[in-house]
Structure formats: structure tokens, C-alpha cells
Design an enzyme around this catalytic site. Structure first.
Site: not given
Length: 582
Positions: A406-407, A458-459, A387, A110
Site C-alpha cells: 500500500l506504500n 518501485s523498489s 510492503t 502495480r
């Protein structure tokens, strides 16, 4: 809604579009009907969101590489052919399973906050979050982790040299590939944002600003040069030398805060995988700073107390229990999840089956509980966070489940001049201000506040399933805040309803994330089910929103049979998804 979204919604509602590999030719057959056709292979399989990238991974398997070799090849190839989320300038999580050692590894690559980052860096003079600064400037970029993650995974667990594994990606960037319809449509949709940056405009559009038409040769020479530098020098080819100089020059010219020292200090982290159980299955998933693994296990613990199979898949009674369980998990996410290197995440307490039973006892079986009446747990049991995802299996039984990002789609839309890759806007995944939702509507608190060197929550939820001690399934998904619930439903469909891998990821999904108080249903749920849920007090929504599309996720998944055959399923929700096996 674009024609693409309408088409994909119809696919999910009325049938399945799958890409099937014929064993004798390896040519894809596009099947339009209501049947499920998982790809079948014996020697290895890669399933990703993009055809050329899946084939790149298969090429490495055919050369004798293992699942990790193929995963690294696929990850670098997606940076070329799926720039919406495939990347060099972002980060992610990789789950690795080594069959011979019966060992799972959770690799955290990450992004990290630069040393100059601070808690209030995205607040304006009134103390409010400046959404433009946190999402579309170079201050929004965390220190990239993808290159370090992929190269480290290969060095430790792969079998082939880096230049061999990267050869397909370099070829795709250098020689080019026919513009795919999915990328063409996406570049058209995001032209306004990408063309606002001169370097991104140069990289992804013609000199006159027009699109490369589907089928036209699309080359990326700057990206090819960057990939060659990595192939020749490993991670140092990205974090040091000319590529690093170009990245930091961009930061200095455009108001970013990242430095050479930030790049030199970046490191990936191997973490202990999170393990849960459900009716005889073992679930092995990503620990914090992923919130996904914790809450998948937490929700499974709650759901295990009901006979879900007797309720019927996607019945109103089943969806009600899923929804209420999701609310409690996302409420806890807002308070208790963050980077474990900076915050003591109570993983054991959140995944405790006794705690799950206490949640189950609060859920009314005939009535929705408003989100305003649900809060993060005041106390927990004593201990005894666009994602893309791809999955790989090889003939030895090794597995990889990798999710990276990259979000936003195309990150912050800005490319490094002369280097050919986009930068992330992952700083938005921190809590820029406790209690203020991020771009996906997720709330966060002090556990996920901005600190130098910290990794944002993050998910992303790459996950493995095991049955009777043997590897069964590798899965994961994109989808921002919906990732956790997509993965939950994919594995529940296998464990609880005995679905094959293609069926498990193709049937309609649901999503609820506590706030906003909205139950989202994909197309395909019956009108009667929606009405019953509405009568129970659920705020049922079916239209697309800013945060997610008209469909939920894209769970590229693999399943291994007891005879050793590998079944690959490309999720029909995203065009271009492809399962490549041999």
C-alpha cells in the site's frame, strides 16, 4: 524506539527467533537461541510475514493446489490478517516459475495513475511538493491492481477455483481470528493516523476507540463481504458493481480523482523477466517498473569482479565494496528507471557486464567516494525502475515470489466506507517534482514523472535463483528503498558464502542509497568494523530513521535442495513471520 524495535534489533544482533514446524504435529515451536532452524517440508511450503496467512496458503497446498493457488490464497489472507501491507487496495509484482515448462513469468499488477492525474498535481502555489496531499489524501491513491493481479495469476496458472482458493481469507474475515500481538502493537503505533479516518477507526478499533487486545477475536464483516463479491464474480466483483461504487463514492466525497472508467481500464501486464548470472548461478527477477531487478543484476555484475569470499562476510573490506557499488546503482536509478510503457528504460545497458566493469574501475578500495562525487552515468553502452513479501514452492518445483504493498504502512490510512479495505498512497512513488526525494529519500527524474495511466517506479524485487538449471531459491522483501539491497545481500549470502536459507536472511545487513550519503548498519556489526568504515570516509549510521526501522527488510525465503526437500525461512526481523509446510 519502541520495545518491539528494541526486541527485534536484539534478535538480529545476538541470535535468531524462528518458527519451526514439527513434521508430526504442524504445531509451531518458538526457539530462542543462536542456532538457525529452517523449516523443512517435502510437499510444499509457504513463508510470509503473518502466521494465519502462511497457514492459509498451506491449506490450499494440502488440498492439492499448486504454488500459484497457494500464493493467491496467501495474498488474499494477508489483506485480512496483515492490513499494514497486505491489501486489496494496493498493487505489486508476482514472479512465477512453472517447472514443467521451465518458464518464468513476471506479472506486473502495480497501481496506475488515474486519467485525471497530471505532472504537477502535487505542487503548491509556490511550486513545492505538498507532502500531505501526495501522501495522505485520496488524490494519493493510484488505481488498485492487487485483485486483478491475483485473480489473473490464478486463472492462467492455478489449478483450483477462485472460491476455493479464497475460502481461507473469507473465513478469517467473516469468522474472525485472535488478534495477533504483532497487529495489536502496530495498530497501537498507528492509532493516530488510522483513527483520524472514521471508516478505518470502525474497521480496526472497538467502538470506544480502544484496541482489540492480543488474543481477542477480531472480525471484519465489511471486508468479508468484499472478498465474497470477488470470490463470486472474479475481478469484476471489485472493479465493477457495488464494491466499485463504494470506492468511487469515497473518491467523490473526499476529493479523489479516480473514476469508474479508471477502474474498468485497469489491467495487469505480463513482462519478460530479467535474467542475470553470477558465478554459475542464474538470477531471474522483476523487470521495470521495478527498479530492483535491474539494479540487483547491475550490482552483482560489479561485485563479481572481486573475490568477496576471501574478504570475509561482513568484513569492513566487503562492506566497503558493497556500499560503493550501491551508490552507483541508486544514482543510475534516479535518472534511468521508470514505467517501460512510457519511458525507454535502458535495461540492457544498465545490466551490461562491461558497464559494470567501468563502475568497478572507479571504486577506490581504501576510501569512500562521497555521494556528491557520484552522478548517474552520462552515457551508457549501446543496447545489443511498508510492503510485504511471501514465497511459495510446491512439490513439483513450481515457485512464486510475490511482493505487494500500500506504500506506507496502512497506505494513506483511509478505508473505503462499507468495503472494509484501505487505499494506497502510491502516487508518492512517482517523482512529484524531479530532484525532490520521496518519503523514502529516493530521488527521481522525468522518467518517473506523473502521467495518466502510468505505473510508478518501485523498489519491489521478487527474485528467483537457479543452479545447474534447477530452481534453488525464492526471495524478496519489504522495506521501501532498502528492498533492493536486502535482496542483493540475501542472494549473495547463498551464492558467495554457501549459507543455508535461514542464515542467509538472518545475518546483519547494510544499506546505502546514494542520497542521503549515509551507510546504515543493522545491529550486530562489530564496533571495529564500524570504526574502520568510518576511517575510510563512510558516514556510518546505526539508529532508526523515519524512512526505515532499526532493522532492514524482512526477506521471507525458500530454498529447494537437490533431493527435492524445501527449506523455509521466516525472517526474524518482523514478529509473526511464519513458514508453513507439509
Amino acid at each position: 524506539m519502541s520495545m518491539l524495535r528494541i526486541f527485534v534489533a536484539l534478535v538480529v544482533a545476538f541470535g535468531v527467533l524462528t518458527s519451526v514446524t514439527r513434521a508430526d504435529t504442524k504445531d509451531p515451536i518458538i526457539v530462542y537461541d543462536t542456532q538457525f532452524h529452517p523449516t523443512i517440508a517435502r510437499n510444499g511450503m509457504v513463508v510470509s510475514q503473518e502466521t494465519y496467512a502462511s497457514k492459509a496458503g498451506r491449506e490450499i497446498l494440502e488440498q492439492g493446489g499448486n504454488a500459484v493457488d497457494a500464493a493467491v490464497a496467501t495474498g488474499f489472507a494477508l489483506a485480512v490478517t496483515h492490513p499494514q501491507a497486505g491489501n486489496l487496495g494496493g498493487g505489486g509484482f508476482m514472479m512465477i516459475y512453472l517447472k514443467e515448462e521451465d518458464r518464468a513469468i513476471a506479472l506486473d499488477y502495480r497501481e496506475m495513475a488515474p486519467a485525471a492525474a497530471h505532472r504537477d498535481m502535487f505542487l503548491d502555489e509556490n511550486g513545492d511538493v505538498d507532502k500531505k496531499r501526495v501522501r495522505f489524501t485520496l488524490k494519493a491513491s493510484g488505481v488498485p491492481g492487487t485483485v486483478m493481479g491475483l485473480t489473473e495469476a490464478l486463472a492462467k496458472y492455478g489449478t483450483l477455483p477462485l472460491d476455493v482458493v479464497m475460502a481461507p481469507a473469507i473465513r478469517l474475515a467473516d469468522e474472525g481470528f485472535p488478534m495477533t500481538w504483532a497487529l495489536y502493537e502496530s495498530l497501537g503505533r498507528y492509532a493516530g493516523r488510522l483513527q483520524a479516518d472514521p471508516e478505518s477507526a470502525k474497521n480496526y478499533y472497538k467502538a470506544d476507540g480502544s484496541l482489540y487486545e492480543a488474543g481477542e477475536l477480531f472480525r471484519q464483516p465489511d471486508l468479508a463481504a468484499t472478498l465474497k463479491a470477488i470470490a463470486a464474480n472474479g475481478a469484476a466483483g471489485f472493479y465493477e458493481g457495488p464494491v466499485a461504487d463504494k470506492l468511487i463514492a469515497a473518491m467523490q466525497a473526499q476529493g479523489g480523482i479516480m473514476t469508474h472508467e479508471d477502474l474498468r481500464k485497469y489491467h495487469a501486464v505480463e513482462r519478460e523477466p530479467l535474467v542475470g548470472t553470477y558465478r554459475g548461478f542464474k538470477v531471474v527477477t522483476m523487470p521495470p517498473p521495478s527498479s530492483g531487478g535491474v539494479h540487483v543484476v547491475q550490482m552483482l555484475n560489479v561485485l563479481e569482479g572481486w573475490d568477496l569470499k576471501a574478504l570475509g562476510h561482513n568484513s569492513a573490506a566487503y562492506i566497503h565494496r558493497l556500499t560503493e557499488t550501491m551508490k552507483y546503482a541508486y544514482a543510475d536509478r534516479s535518472k534511468y528507471l521508470g514505467d517501460p510503457d512510457y519511458f525507454d528504460v535502458p535495461v540492457g545497458a544498465l545490466t551490461d557486464k562491461a558497464y559494470a566493469a567501468s563502475i568497478r574501475g572507479k571504486i577506490k578500495l581504501d576510501q569512500a567516494t562521497p555521494s556528491t562525487a557520484i552522478a548517474p552515468a552520462q552515457s551508457l553502452p549501446e543496447e545489443s525502475n511498508d510492503t510485504t513479501h511471501f514465497s511459495v514452492m510446491d512439490k513439483a518445483g513450481n515457485m512464486v515470489a510475490n511482493t505487494y504493498t500500500l506504500n506506507f504502512t496502512y497506505g494513506n490510512g483511509r478505508s473505503v466506507p462499507g468495503a472494509g479495505f484501505l487505499l494506497n498512497n502510491e502516487m508518492d512513488d512517482f517523482s512529484a517534482k524531479p530532484g525532490v526525494p520521496n518519503a523514502f529519500g529516493l530521488l527521481g527524474g522525468e522518467a518517473n514523472s506523473i502521467e495518466p495511466g502510468k505505473r510508478p517506479l518501485s523498489s519491489m524485487t521478487p527474485t528467483f535463483l537457479f543452479k545447474d538449471g534447477e530452481p534453488l531459491m525464492a526471495t524478496g522483501s519489504p522495506g521501501g528503498s532498502t528492498i533492493i539491497t536486502v535482496v542483493l545481500q540475501a542472494i549473495l549470502n547463498v551464492m558467495e558464502f554457501d549459507m543455508n536459507v535461514q542464515t542467509a536472511i538472518s545475518v546483519p545487513r547494510i544499506h546505502h542509497q546514494w542520497y542521503p550519503d549515509r551507510l546504515y548498519l543493522e545491529p550486530g556489526h562489530s564496533i571495529d568494523t564500524r570504526r574502520i568504515l568510518g576511517q575510510m570516509g563512510h558516514q556510518v549510521k546505526t539508529e532508526a530513521t523515519e524512512a526505515w526501522d532499526s532493522v532492514l527488510g524482512s526477506a521471507q525465503s525458500l530454498m529447494r535442495t537437490t533431493s527435492g526437500m524445501i527449506l523455509g525461512a521466516a525472517d526474524p526481523r518482523r514478529p509473526g513471520s511464519y513458514a508453513a509446510g507439509f
